[in-house]
Design a protein around this motif. Structure first.
Motif, PDB file in Angstrom:
ATOM      1  N   GLN A   1      -0.242   9.949  14.431  1.00 55.03           N
ATOM      2  CA  GLN A   1      -1.040   9.527  13.263  1.00 55.03           C
ATOM      3  C   GLN A   1      -1.123  10.615  12.231  1.00 55.03           C
ATOM      4  O   GLN A   1      -1.661  11.805  12.434  1.00 55.03           O
ATOM      5  CB  GLN A   1      -2.377   9.162  13.359  1.00 55.03           C
ATOM      6  CG  GLN A   1      -2.300   7.807  14.390  1.00 55.03           C
ATOM      7  CD  GLN A   1      -1.910   6.560  13.951  1.00 55.03           C
ATOM      8  OE1 GLN A   1      -2.736   6.031  13.105  1.00 55.03           O
ATOM      9  NE2 GLN A   1      -0.865   6.043  14.225  1.00 55.03           N
ATOM     10  N   VAL A   2      -0.329  10.358  11.025  1.00 58.56           N
ATOM     11  CA  VAL A   2      -0.717  11.613   9.897  1.00 58.56           C
ATOM     12  C   VAL A   2      -0.643  10.725   8.699  1.00 58.56           C
ATOM     13  O   VAL A   2      -0.798   9.544   8.626  1.00 58.56           O
ATOM     14  CB  VAL A   2       0.685  12.126  10.000  1.00 58.56           C
ATOM     15  CG1 VAL A   2       0.889  13.089  11.135  1.00 58.56           C
ATOM     16  CG2 VAL A   2       2.053  11.288   9.739  1.00 58.56           C
ATOM     17  N   ASN A   3      -0.770  11.422   7.452  1.00 58.69           N
ATOM     18  CA  ASN A   3      -0.776  10.896   6.052  1.00 58.69           C
ATOM     19  C   ASN A   3       0.031  11.666   5.256  1.00 58.69           C
ATOM     20  O   ASN A   3       0.390  12.883   5.580  1.00 58.69           O
ATOM     21  CB  ASN A   3      -2.310  10.585   5.749  1.00 58.69           C
ATOM     22  CG  ASN A   3      -3.316  11.863   5.957  1.00 58.69           C
ATOM     23  OD1 ASN A   3      -2.522  12.828   5.789  1.00 58.69           O
ATOM     24  ND2 ASN A   3      -4.332  11.748   6.665  1.00 58.69           N
TER      25      ASN A   3
ATOM     26  N   ARG B   1      -6.094   6.488   1.157  1.00 60.82           N
ATOM     27  CA  ARG B   1      -5.108   6.548   2.291  1.00 60.82           C
ATOM     28  C   ARG B   1      -4.457   7.874   2.317  1.00 60.82           C
ATOM     29  O   ARG B   1      -3.794   8.383   3.367  1.00 60.82           O
ATOM     30  CB  ARG B   1      -4.123   5.168   2.721  1.00 60.82           C
ATOM     31  CG  ARG B   1      -3.515   5.209   1.381  1.00 60.82           C
ATOM     32  CD  ARG B   1      -2.503   3.797   1.374  1.00 60.82           C
ATOM     33  NE  ARG B   1      -1.507   4.027   2.178  1.00 60.82           N
ATOM     34  CZ  ARG B   1      -1.188   3.000   3.243  1.00 60.82           C
ATOM     35  NH1 ARG B   1      -2.035   2.054   3.215  1.00 60.82           N
ATOM     36  NH2 ARG B   1      -0.058   3.322   3.936  1.00 60.82           N
ATOM     37  N   ALA B   2      -4.196   8.453   1.204  1.00 57.81           N
ATOM     38  CA  ALA B   2      -3.414   9.802   0.972  1.00 57.81           C
ATOM     39  C   ALA B   2      -3.934  10.840   1.737  1.00 57.81           C
ATOM     40  O   ALA B   2      -3.268  11.635   2.605  1.00 57.81           O
ATOM     41  CB  ALA B   2      -3.300  10.242  -0.575  1.00 57.81           C
TER      42      ALA B   2
ATOM     43  N   PRO C   1       0.909  -1.371  -0.243  1.00 60.77           N
ATOM     44  CA  PRO C   1       0.037  -0.092   0.091  1.00 60.77           C
ATOM     45  C   PRO C   1       0.862   1.263  -0.065  1.00 60.77           C
ATOM     46  O   PRO C   1       1.965   1.237   0.511  1.00 60.77           O
ATOM     47  CB  PRO C   1      -0.880  -0.167   1.096  1.00 60.77           C
ATOM     48  CG  PRO C   1      -0.682  -1.589   1.426  1.00 60.77           C
ATOM     49  CD  PRO C   1       0.583  -2.092   1.055  1.00 60.77           C
ATOM     50  N   ALA C   2       0.439   2.207  -0.649  1.00 62.32           N
ATOM     51  CA  ALA C   2       1.235   3.547  -0.818  1.00 62.32           C
ATOM     52  C   ALA C   2       0.309   4.674  -1.342  1.00 62.32           C
ATOM     53  O   ALA C   2      -0.830   4.421  -1.432  1.00 62.32           O
ATOM     54  CB  ALA C   2       2.320   3.309  -2.088  1.00 62.32           C
ATOM     55  N   SER C   3       0.932   5.826  -1.285  1.00 59.56           N
ATOM     56  CA  SER C   3       0.319   7.306  -1.550  1.00 59.56           C
ATOM     57  C   SER C   3       1.200   8.337  -1.516  1.00 59.56           C
ATOM     58  O   SER C   3       2.526   8.229  -1.076  1.00 59.56           O
ATOM     59  CB  SER C   3      -0.978   7.364  -0.046  1.00 59.56           C
ATOM     60  OG  SER C   3      -0.046   7.740   1.084  1.00 59.56           O
TER      61      SER C   3
END
Length: 613
Positions: A490-492, A364-365, A338-340
């Protein structure tokens, strides 16, 4: 009667009937111009046949079809063996053929004398099949469902299916045209193809498709249509439905900032339906004939009646950069990771690209949440600089330090002469933990992140997004973890791209996906000297530190920070934030390893395409 209809009475009265016109009492008055024969062979008007008590003796007694119920005159024309007829029908909905297909037929339910004979018979001849096809298509096209059903081997099933199809699909007119010999399911059964052309109110185009009729003999020897749902449509099978339904369409028509469409980008499939129309603008829901049910999953559109119409909304996205971002993330997630990635314009806060893997699923981005690793050291450095530590202050990089938990670095060994800039450039965990525990009070990191970088504020970017979470640490171990981007943070990618953009611009500008989004402002401001020092530290990291490999060859104003997040027994998560000119990017790849590898390669690919030196 070996396959031929009893037509003696029709032949005798044909000329007489042609000279009569309907008088309301079962009689007719003179009428001109109606042919009695065509390319399929002898053919009589079906109104006359329906009024004749002997016309459908072969199936009327058992099928209990009302005789003489059809009083409309229909002209049948054929040129070179091609038959066409039109019918007006109405209604909308869905047709379920399960009951019509799975009834017991000849052995389990009374179907009338039109059922297939139990004793073996010769198959119908081609000429008999032609004649039966003409009669069946004529009856179906003009809406005489009882007559059409009686010309099949399963009258009850055919009558139920055809009636529901006419009612639920709701075509204004229906034209059925024979197309010649076709492949049959049975090796000895003759088959004929035909084309369906359906027209609808308010729709200029017609729905056209091809199907096939195959023929067997009934108990009385007539050639009849072997009934199956594919007669109605070749894709119709038991348990599936055909009908007119509202199309699933977005409430608006989003485009990129230049008005270019965005529908083709997989990462935006979950994003675009969330874009609300401008205030006061309405969307028009589309309608389509769809095939649904069974194991097919999503309904399949067979024909669009009314395309959806929605007000255009220009987003801040750039279609060219979006394509680069899609490709970059796809390449780095090729092994299923998984990636963003998110790209932002620092001078405006405009979001230029959003990419996700898996594509088309969870966003998820902007909605994900996970620790950012050493990319958090940008905010930790800002807090330390404001606490009196300078970029040149010696902050030894020990091989191991304690909080009391033991902490190590990826680059093992002691480096007692490292400065804060060196710790940042080489991503030394122990130096940041020691100096953070010495200089920063519990909660300082969260306060700086919120007041100067906007993390933890309630952002309104134009679609739902997740705000950053940096809880106050409960002990020194938790504080140590936060200083290096581990623990409960928790960040994105959206949030960390904003961190890089804030450093580049010197001011937090809340990212937005549409210009009319309501922006929030940070309660404080990043001090100018702190922003300057952070840019210098990120520039050195991009040219001499852990980010130098992916950033190689990029010119102009550049800066970067890598992040590697420990994930227990799993492979480390890769993080990378950077900027080049007026473009800031953050990328993360779960299980991607070191920050300079998977995430770094993806971010640099976007910076190369869109950054200006």
């Amino acid at each position: 009667m070996s396959g031929e209809r009893k037509n003696d009475r029709y032949d005798e009265d044909d000329q007489h009937d042609a000279d009569r016109r309907h008088d309301g009492q079962g009689g007719f008055l003179p009428q001109d111009g109606l042919p009695g024969h065509d390319g399929y062979g002898a053919h009589q008007e079906y109104d006359e046949l329906a009024d004749d008590d002997s016309a459908y003796d072969a199936y009327d007694e058992d099928d209990e079809a009302p005789r003489g119920s059809t009083t409309r005159r229909v002209a049948m024309l054929a040129v070179g063996g091609v038959f066409t007829a039109l019918l007006a029908v109405g209604g909308y909905g869905a047709y379920n053929v399960l009951n019509a297909v799975t009834d017991n037929g000849p052995s389990g339910g009374h179907q009338g004398s039109g059922t297939v004979a139990k004793a073996p018979q010769d198959p119908p001849t081609a000429e008999q099949a032609d004649s039966a096809a003409k009669e069946f298509l004529a009856a179906w096209s003009r809406g005489d469902i009882t007559a059409a059903a009686g010309l099949t081997d399963r009258p009850e099933s055919a009558r139920a299916a055809l009636t529901t199809f006419h009612e639920q699909v709701g075509a204004r007119s229906l034209a059925l045209t024979g197309t010649g010999r076709a492949q049959s399911d049975g090796p000895s059964e003759p088959a004929l193809g035909f084309r369906v052309k359906a027209e609808f109110e308010g729709t200029p185009d017609a729905w056209e498709y091809d199907s096939v009729l195959s023929f067997v003999r009934s108990q009385d020897g007539r050639a009849v249509v072997r009934w199956k749902p594919s007669v109605i449509h070749p894709q119709l099978t038991p348990g599936r439905t055909i009908g007119v339904k509202a199309m699933p369409n977005p409430v608006s028509k989003p485009t990129d900032r230049k008005g270019r469409p965005l529908d083709a980008f997989p990462s935006l499939r979950a994003v675009l339906p969330q874009i609300a129309p401008p205030d006061g603008a309405d969307a028009v829901t589309g309608r389509a004939v769809v095939l649904s049910g069974g194991s097919g999953g999503e309904p399949e559109q067979l024909f669009v009646l009314t395309p959806p119409s929605a007000p255009q909304v220009k987003l801040t996205l750039d279609a060219d950069l979006q394509q680069v971002a899609e490709d970059a993330v796809k390449q780095q997630s090729a092994n299923g990771n998984p990636a963003s990635l998110v790209a932002i314009q620092p001078s405006t806060g405009n979001i230029l690209a959003i990419a996700n893997a898996p594509q088309g699923g969870f966003n998820r981005a902007v909605a994900g949440g996970q620790p950012p690793g050493s990319t958090m050291k940008v905010i930790t450095s800002a807090a330390l600089l404001e606490a009196g530590v300078s970029p040149d202050t010696v902050v030894p990089c020990k091989d191991t330090t304690y909080s009391p938990r033991a902490w190590h670095n990826d680059e093992r060994g002691d480096f007692p002469s490292y400065t804060l800039t060196d710790d940042f450039t080489h991503s030394c965990n122990t130096g940041f933990i020691d100096k953070g525990l010495e200089k920063l009070q519990p909660g300082t990191l969260g306060r700086v992140a919120r007041e100067q970088f906007g993390l933890g504020l309630e952002w309104h970017i134009g679609i739902p997004s997740r705000d950053g979470t940096i809880p106050a640490p409960g002990n020194k171990d938790e504080a140590a973890a936060q200083y290096i981007g581990q623990g409960q943070i928790q960040v994105n990618s959206l949030l960390m791209a904003s961190v890089a953009a804030t450093v580049q611009n010197g001011t937090f500008r809340q990212p937005v996906l549409r210009e009319d989004a309501k922006r929030v402002t940070a309660p404080g401001k990043l001090p100018a000297d702190v922003a300057r020092d952070l840019r210098a530290m990120m520039a050195k990291t991009a040219t001499q530190g852990t980010a130098r490999t992916p950033m190689a060859g990029l010119s102009g104003q550049i800066g970067a920070k890598t992040g590697t997040v420990e994930a227990g027994s799993q492979a480390n998560n890769s993080w990378f934030i950077a900027y080049r000119g007026d473009l800031a990017v953050a990328a993360e790849v779960e299980g991607g390893g070191h920050g300079f590898s998977a995430a770094g390669v993806a971010a640099a690919q976007v910076l190369k395409a869109g950054g200006k030196g």
